[in-house]
Design a protein around this motif. Structure first.
Motif, mmCIF file in Angstrom:
data_model
loop_
_atom_site.group_PDB
_atom_site.id
_atom_site.type_symbol
_atom_site.label_atom_id
_atom_site.label_comp_id
_atom_site.label_asym_id
_atom_site.label_seq_id
_atom_site.Cartn_x
_atom_site.Cartn_y
_atom_site.Cartn_z
ATOM 1 N N ALA A 266 10.870 -7.676 19.599
ATOM 2 C CA ALA A 266 10.189 -7.945 20.864
ATOM 3 C C ALA A 266 10.304 -6.739 21.778
ATOM 4 C CB ALA A 266 10.807 -9.178 21.525
ATOM 5 N N GLN A 267 11.454 -6.074 21.709
ATOM 6 C CA GLN A 267 11.660 -4.858 22.484
ATOM 7 C C GLN A 267 11.463 -3.649 21.565
ATOM 8 O OE1 GLN A 267 12.172 -4.869 25.755
ATOM 9 N NE2 GLN A 267 11.946 -7.089 25.556
ATOM 10 N N PRO A 268 10.945 -2.558 22.105
ATOM 11 C CA PRO A 268 10.747 -1.382 21.251
ATOM 12 C C PRO A 268 12.084 -0.823 20.747
ATOM 13 C CG PRO A 268 10.370 -0.847 23.559
ATOM 14 C CD PRO A 268 10.525 -2.327 23.489
ATOM 15 N N ILE A 269 12.035 -0.181 19.578
ATOM 16 C CA ILE A 269 13.214 0.491 19.029
ATOM 17 C C ILE A 269 12.918 1.984 19.063
ATOM 18 C CG2 ILE A 269 14.560 0.888 16.922
ATOM 19 C CD1 ILE A 269 13.903 -2.005 16.106
ATOM 20 N N SER A 270 13.862 2.760 19.578
ATOM 21 C CA SER A 270 13.666 4.204 19.553
ATOM 22 C C SER A 270 14.970 4.861 19.126
ATOM 23 C CB SER A 270 13.228 4.701 20.937
ATOM 24 O OG SER A 270 13.047 6.102 20.898
ATOM 25 N N VAL A 271 14.887 5.757 18.150
ATOM 26 C CA VAL A 271 16.075 6.436 17.627
ATOM 27 C C VAL A 271 15.805 7.930 17.607
ATOM 28 C CG1 VAL A 271 17.591 6.701 15.620
ATOM 29 C CG2 VAL A 271 16.679 4.443 16.186
ATOM 30 N N SER A 272 16.758 8.712 18.089
ATOM 31 C CA SER A 272 16.602 10.165 18.081
ATOM 32 C C SER A 272 17.809 10.772 17.376
ATOM 33 C CB SER A 272 16.491 10.672 19.515
ATOM 34 O OG SER A 272 16.408 12.078 19.516
ATOM 35 N N GLU A 273 17.582 11.640 16.408
ATOM 36 C CA GLU A 273 18.657 12.214 15.609
ATOM 37 C C GLU A 273 18.526 13.724 15.547
ATOM 38 O OE1 GLU A 273 21.335 12.143 14.053
ATOM 39 O OE2 GLU A 273 21.894 10.028 13.903
ATOM 40 N N GLN A 274 19.659 14.391 15.286
ATOM 41 C CA GLN A 274 19.624 15.850 15.128
ATOM 42 C C GLN A 274 20.476 16.267 13.941
ATOM 43 O OE1 GLN A 274 20.815 17.466 18.997
ATOM 44 N NE2 GLN A 274 18.670 18.046 19.224
ATOM 45 N N THR A 281 10.958 19.785 14.852
ATOM 46 C CA THR A 281 11.003 18.479 15.506
ATOM 47 C C THR A 281 9.863 17.641 14.931
ATOM 48 O OG1 THR A 281 11.905 19.439 17.518
ATOM 49 C CG2 THR A 281 10.818 17.291 17.725
ATOM 50 N N VAL A 282 10.171 16.432 14.529
ATOM 51 C CA VAL A 282 9.146 15.541 13.991
ATOM 52 C C VAL A 282 9.292 14.170 14.652
ATOM 53 C CG1 VAL A 282 8.162 14.490 11.909
ATOM 54 C CG2 VAL A 282 9.265 16.733 11.757
ATOM 55 N N VAL A 283 8.181 13.659 15.159
ATOM 56 C CA VAL A 283 8.190 12.354 15.819
ATOM 57 C C VAL A 283 7.344 11.396 14.990
ATOM 58 C CG1 VAL A 283 7.703 11.116 17.964
ATOM 59 C CG2 VAL A 283 8.239 13.564 18.028
ATOM 60 N N GLN A 284 7.911 10.223 14.733
ATOM 61 C CA GLN A 284 7.161 9.211 13.998
ATOM 62 C C GLN A 284 7.046 7.967 14.879
ATOM 63 O OE1 GLN A 284 8.993 8.756 10.165
ATOM 64 N NE2 GLN A 284 7.236 7.660 9.366
ATOM 65 N N VAL A 464 10.012 4.038 17.347
ATOM 66 C CA VAL A 464 9.840 5.489 17.469
ATOM 67 C C VAL A 464 11.054 6.182 16.870
ATOM 68 C CG1 VAL A 464 9.405 7.410 19.050
ATOM 69 C CG2 VAL A 464 8.551 5.122 19.604
ATOM 70 N N TYR A 465 10.814 7.114 15.959
ATOM 71 C CA TYR A 465 11.912 7.825 15.291
ATOM 72 C C TYR A 465 11.687 9.321 15.454
ATOM 73 C CZ TYR A 465 14.836 9.442 11.347
ATOM 74 O OH TYR A 465 15.758 10.094 10.567
ATOM 75 N N THR A 466 12.654 9.994 16.081
ATOM 76 C CA THR A 466 12.504 11.420 16.369
ATOM 77 C C THR A 466 13.643 12.207 15.726
ATOM 78 O OG1 THR A 466 11.641 10.768 18.519
ATOM 79 C CG2 THR A 466 12.218 13.087 18.242
ATOM 80 N N VAL A 467 13.316 13.275 15.013
ATOM 81 C CA VAL A 467 14.368 14.160 14.485
ATOM 82 C C VAL A 467 14.124 15.561 15.026
ATOM 83 C CG1 VAL A 467 14.703 12.808 12.396
ATOM 84 C CG2 VAL A 467 13.075 14.701 12.360
ATOM 85 N N SER A 468 15.199 16.287 15.300
ATOM 86 C CA SER A 468 15.021 17.630 15.836
ATOM 87 C C SER A 468 16.181 18.526 15.438
ATOM 88 C CB SER A 468 14.890 17.552 17.365
ATOM 89 O OG SER A 468 15.997 16.857 17.906
ATOM 90 N N PRO A 469 15.951 19.859 15.521
ATOM 91 C CA PRO A 469 17.015 20.805 15.167
ATOM 92 C C PRO A 469 18.147 20.713 16.186
ATOM 93 C CG PRO A 469 14.873 21.910 15.363
ATOM 94 C CD PRO A 469 14.719 20.547 15.936
ATOM 95 N N GLN A 470 19.365 20.751 15.681
ATOM 96 C CA GLN A 470 20.516 20.756 16.585
ATOM 97 C C GLN A 470 20.965 22.198 16.731
ATOM 98 O OE1 GLN A 470 23.667 18.278 15.103
ATOM 99 N NE2 GLN A 470 25.208 19.303 16.349
ATOM 100 N N LYS A 471 20.627 22.801 17.859
ATOM 101 C CA LYS A 471 21.072 24.174 18.052
ATOM 102 C C LYS A 471 21.336 24.447 19.527
ATOM 103 C CE LYS A 471 16.407 26.159 17.989
ATOM 104 N NZ LYS A 471 15.460 27.029 17.315
ATOM 105 N N GLU A 472 22.089 25.504 19.763
ATOM 106 C CA GLU A 472 22.463 25.806 21.136
ATOM 107 C C GLU A 472 21.230 26.031 21.993
ATOM 108 O OE1 GLU A 472 25.691 28.727 22.116
ATOM 109 O OE2 GLU A 472 26.359 28.045 20.118
ATOM 110 N N GLY A 473 21.277 25.533 23.199
ATOM 111 C CA GLY A 473 20.169 25.763 24.122
ATOM 112 C C GLY A 473 19.035 24.768 23.962
ATOM 113 N N VAL A 474 19.103 23.927 22.934
ATOM 114 C CA VAL A 474 18.042 22.935 22.771
ATOM 115 C C VAL A 474 18.584 21.570 23.161
ATOM 116 C CG1 VAL A 474 16.511 21.790 21.139
ATOM 117 C CG2 VAL A 474 16.909 24.243 20.965
ATOM 118 N N VAL A 475 17.918 20.951 24.122
ATOM 119 C CA VAL A 475 18.365 19.641 24.594
ATOM 120 C C VAL A 475 17.821 18.578 23.649
ATOM 121 C CG1 VAL A 475 18.401 18.079 26.576
ATOM 122 C CG2 VAL A 475 18.199 20.557 26.932
ATOM 123 N N LYS A 476 18.676 17.657 23.288
ATOM 124 C CA LYS A 476 18.239 16.581 22.402
ATOM 125 C C LYS A 476 17.331 15.629 23.160
ATOM 126 C CE LYS A 476 20.210 12.808 19.672
ATOM 127 N NZ LYS A 476 21.437 12.261 19.117
#
Ligand SMILES: [Zn+2]
Length: 938
Positions: A266-274, A281-284, A464-476
């Motif tokens: 009923a409520q949206p699910i959103s997950v962000s990983e690094q 960065t890929v958003v699904q 919503v599922y988001t993956v992104s590079p984990q590196k210095e200077g990049v905000v998750k």
């Protein structure tokens, strides 16, 4: 210029339905299939099919997977799959693999299996049924797999290491993030905790009894389907199946096979990983929906639904592709799909995948989602539907045209899907009229309505599922923020979509036709025409595939003509030309123009040649020639599309270094060639040095003169048409009568031994190694075969020693071939590629040497040679019925005077273990050896 069209590969797997009048009449299984269920619950499918001849497929599909594992069994469904190759009642030890290889069934290639969450499928493929005893033995193997595994402690312990290495090899940034996220994406469900590879803590330590428990509980006839398709007698096969499987006991009070349901949210699910090794960065964005119950899939409505959905997907993806080709969009890629919700077969999802450019995450998600919502709000247009309709009809016609040559493999897949997922399989003769009518009668309203059901304008079932590079200077990006972007996109109104098409004819006007000035027979049943402008045509009419004409064209020249600054341009040549249009048409306009046609032509530039490759359905032969003709015109300069492609390349390069393997291929080049001036190592900043004008100039130079081009056509064409089109489209191509030859760029491989060993930080420690031996070799059929067979023999040995005995690798192999150098000299190269367990990598590399040396000194047992011979002979019989084989053989003959086809089988038979010994001895003595190894940094 890439004319490759987006084919609507509509699989017949999900077929089934009739015209509007007979809605809801259930579809029956193809009458050509013998189907039955034994007393004990085992299901079977038998089908006679002659393509390829004298071969058959033996499958066992099981409604069993990792979902049935208990917590202490995580990974054992997959472990069990491996144990099927390590000792059964009738094939103890590794005799199963040995037996099958003896009759030409290659482990890994023809003999394989997979385990997923809800199913496990084993296959013995391309079995030569004329081998005495082969059919009975294969049935016996299926029997043992279903019910008679030995599961001995010692064999189990040996396999732990192999699976651990499989886990290591398959571990990647995206896998790791997915595994971490799954319990949040599918909360409160076993689906979130049952990735088939399982837990290494279980794999390394489980008590064998736990594995046996799983086996006896779930491997049972009521969950198993036997499928045999090929050149066999159906009645006899049915008797054999009854005889082999009937005695297996019916399960008493079997545990029900429950398919877990995935709850709505009923409520949206959103997950962000690094992950530190993630490069993009890929958003699904997923919209969950219910799926058709298996029991209702044999209904018309199911099929209508599928077709409406496929058509809607084609249109929205065409829109997104159009958008991506614009230079200033904030994303590098975007596409839509529909299928299972992640790993669950009981829930579906319409999904949107977005790859934003660096620093443009917000804009990218909003713009793509606004486009997705626009189609929901305003619908699609009639002109878009008409193109999709034309493409679908054209694919269907093509498949029907080739109905006598349907591959065993594609029929097997249908029956596997019928058994596991209830997908209807009424057969081509029933499907063709049904599909035809549906395709022709489907309306825009239906397609729009289908799409609307997918794209909900609210938060229910949104994931919503988001993956992104984990590196210095990049905000998750936070999960909340990602969700907010999707929600904001809903209120963006882009207005109704304008479908832009280019109505001009492909070719406005042609010069007067030229002439065929000479005709003579060529080798292998080809005919040669000389055209009035110097162009040569070789052609051979065949009926190997009713729906296929294959084309290749080549001319001496290639990249060897360029050096210095041009080398960078050459490295981007394919991307840039691929994004450019063709005389008067942008690439995206051309794709629309070619709706309903099955045709492709793509130019290429190699070290020694320039040319074209492509093909067409026979009905589109004329279009094939038109596209060839246009390839010799100036490409359409599309700065926007090229800028867009270069932006994509830049995105990939910029973050590539997060991947520990990013420098591996460059290192292999250095190990082979040293720091040769022609070697260009692509760096992100080089994208800015790309000179579009210069690339177009190189293209024009290479394709300015057709007089030294040879065109080869092979397939099911009409010879009169081929003649007329050759005079009209090929004999009129520009001719300068240049005399070009390939240039020797002096890129020679280094002599002696060279190795590069380096280390990189890694999340999962692993070692990657390549070793190559090479040297000059006279080109003839015998050398070519000895070289190839030696590679395959070594492969078998390496699997036996490095995988099975040492547990140092999961998959590895050697291959060896004779190729031409840039100096036009033949050269052998024996190459081994292996992901290795880091601690054992030195000893594994040592084994590679020892095994080669062993053959060089003492030869090899006949049994190894014979296995490879059987495989080659079997494969050859298949390859002789492929257009590409004949074209390749003619080219080799014309280039080097070597006939690799006539007497091929005799030549294979004549190779002895002494020939292999001599080949190995030569390689050992030449001792040109390059090695690259990457290890995890401490
Ligand atoms: Zn495996």
């Amino acid at each position: 210029m890439n004319f490759r069209k987006l084919f609507t590969a509509f699989a017949f797997v999900c077929a089934g339905v009739s015209s509007a009048q007979t809605v809801s009449a259930p579809l029956t299984l193809d009458p050509a299939v013998r189907y039955g269920v034994l007393e004990n619950g085992l299901t079977y499918y038998i089908r006679k099919n002659n393509y390829p001849e004298k071969q058959a497929e033996f499958y066992i599909a099981q409604k069993v997977g990792s979902i049935q594992e208990e917590e202490e069994q995580r990974g054992l469904a997959h472990f069990l799959e491996h144990m099927c190759f390590n000792g059964t009642e009738h094939f103890p030890g590794n005799s199963l693999v040995k037996y099958l290889e003896r009759i030409g069934v290659k482990f890994g290639e023809n003999l394989n299996a997979y385990t997923s969450i809800d199913e496990t499928v084993y296959n013995i493929s391309s079995v030569p049924v004329t081998q005495p005893g082969a059919i009975d033995s294969c049935l016996l193997i299926l029997h043992d797999w279903s019910n008679a595994l030995l599961l001995e402690n010692e064999e189990i312990d040996k396999e732990r290491g192999v699976i651990h290495e499989e886990w290591r090899m398959s571990s990647s940034a995206s896998k790791r993030m997915f595994e971490r996220s799954l319990p949040k994406l599918i909360p409160d469900s076993r689906y979130g905790l049952r990735m088939p590879i399982g837990l290494m803590s279980v794999v390394d330590n489980f008590d064998p009894k736990v594995l046996r428990d799983y086996y006896h509980r779930w491997y049972r006839p009521d969950l198993q389907g036997i499928i045999v398709v090929g050149d066999i007698n159906v009645d006899e096969m049915e008797q054999k199946i009854k005889k082999t499987f009937s005695h297996i006991k019916k399960a008493v009070n079997p545990e029900p096979r429950v398919y877990l349901q995935v709850a709505d949210n009923a409520q949206p699910i959103s997950v962000s990983e690094q992950d530190p090794e993630q490069t993009l960065t890929v958003v699904q964005v997923m919209f969950k929906h219910n799926v058709w119950p298996d029991s209702l899939k044999n209904k018309v409505e199911y099929f209508l639904d599928k077709v409406q959905g496929s058509m809607a997907l084609s249109i929205i993806n065409e829109r997104l592709a159009d958008l991506t080709s614009k230079a200033d969009v904030p994303f590098a890629g975007a596409s839509c799909g529909d299928g299972n919700f992640l790993v669950a077969k009981t829930k579906g999802a319409f999904d949107v995948t977005i790859v934003p450019k660096d620093g443009m995450l917000d804009e990218a998600v909003k713009q793509v989602m606004a486009e997705v919502y626009r189609a929901d709000r305003y619908g699609f247009t009639e002109s878009e539907l008409e193109r999709v309709r034309a493409n679908f009809i054209s694919s269907l016609e093509s498949i029907y045209q080739n109905k006598e040559k349907i591959q065993n493999q594609s029929l097997v897949n249908e029956y596997v899907q019928h058994f596991l997922n209830g997908e209807p399989s009424p057969g081509i003769e029933a499907e063709y009229p049904l599909f035809s009518e549906i395709y022709r009668s489907i309306t825009l309203d239906q397609v729009n309505a289908r799409y609307k059901q997918w794209v909900a304008n609210n938060d229910t079932n949104l994931v919503v599922y988001t993956v992104s590079p984990q590196k210095e200077g990049v905000v998750k990006p936070t999960a909340e923020h990602m969700l907010q972007l999707v929600q904001e996109a809903r209120s963006i109104d882009l207005g109704a979509y304008q479908d832009e098409v280019n109505d001009r004819p492909l070719i406005a006007s042609l010069p007067e036709p030229g002439k065929i000035v000479k005709e003579r027979p060529e080798r292998f049943g080809f005919t040669e025409w000389r055209l009035s402008n110097g162009v040569k045509v070789w052609f051979k009419k065949t009926d190997y595939q009713a729906n296929e004409v294959v084309m290749r064209a080549f001319s001496p020249g290639g990249t060897g003509y360029y050096s210095g600054d041009d080398l960078i341009q050459l490295n981007f040549f394919n991307e840039v030309i691929g994004a450019s249009g063709v005389s008067g048409f942008k690439q995206t306009e051309l794709a629309k123009k070619l709706a309903g046609k099955q045709v492709s032509v793509a130019p290429y530039l190699s070290g020694r040649r320039e040319g074209l490759q492509g093909g067409a359905n026979p009905k589109d032969l004329k279009t094939l020639f038109e596209l060839i003709y246009l390839s010799f015109q100036e490409p359409y300069r599309d700065d926007e599309a090229v800028a867009s492609v270069l932006n994509q390349v830049r995105e990939v390069l910029r973050n590539r270094e997060a991947d520990p393997m990013h420098a591996f291929n460059d290192s292999v080049s250095v190990a082979l060639y040293g720091h040769h001036p022609r070697l260009v190592f692509i760096r992100p900043e080089m994208v800015d040095q790309v000179n579009y004008g210069r690339i177009l100039e190189i293209y024009k130079e290479r394709f300015a003169d057709a007089s030294d081009f040879t065109f080869v056509f092979c397939g099911n064409f009409d010879e009169d048409s081929l003649r007329a089109y050759s005079e009209k489209y090929l004999a009129t191509l520009p001719a300068l009568y240049r005399k070009e030859k390939p240039v020797d760029t002096k890129m020679y491989k280094l002599k002696g031994e060279h190795s590069i060993v380096y280390s990189e930080p890694m999340q999962t420690p692993q070692c990657q190694a390549v070793r190559a031996w090479y040297g000059p070799l006279k080109l003839n059929l015998k050398n070519k075969l000895a070289c190839e067979i030696l590679g395959q023999v070594l492969s078998i040995r390496y699997v036996e020693v490095i995988r099975e005995e040492m547990g140092a690798a999961y998959s590895l192999g050697a291959s060896s071939r004779v190729n031409m150098t840039t100096a036009d000299k033949p050269e052998y190269m024996l190459q081994i590629f292996a992901p290795l367990k880091p601690e054992l990598s030195d000893s594994a590399l040592q084994v590679m040497d020892e095994e080669l040396h062993q053959i060089a000194e003492h030869g090899i047992a006949d049994s190894y040679l014979n296995k490879v011979k059987e495989f080659l002979l079997k494969s050859a019989r298949e390859q002789f019925k492929q257009n590409g084989t004949w074209m390749g053989a003619l080219c080799t003959y014309k280039d080097y005077g070597v006939d690799v086809l006539t007497d091929y089988e005799k030549a294979v038979e004549s190779i002895t273990t002494d020939d292999l010994r001599k080949m190995a001895a030569r390689i050992w003595k030449d001792h040109n050896k390059a090695t690259v190894k990457i290890l995890p940094a401490e």
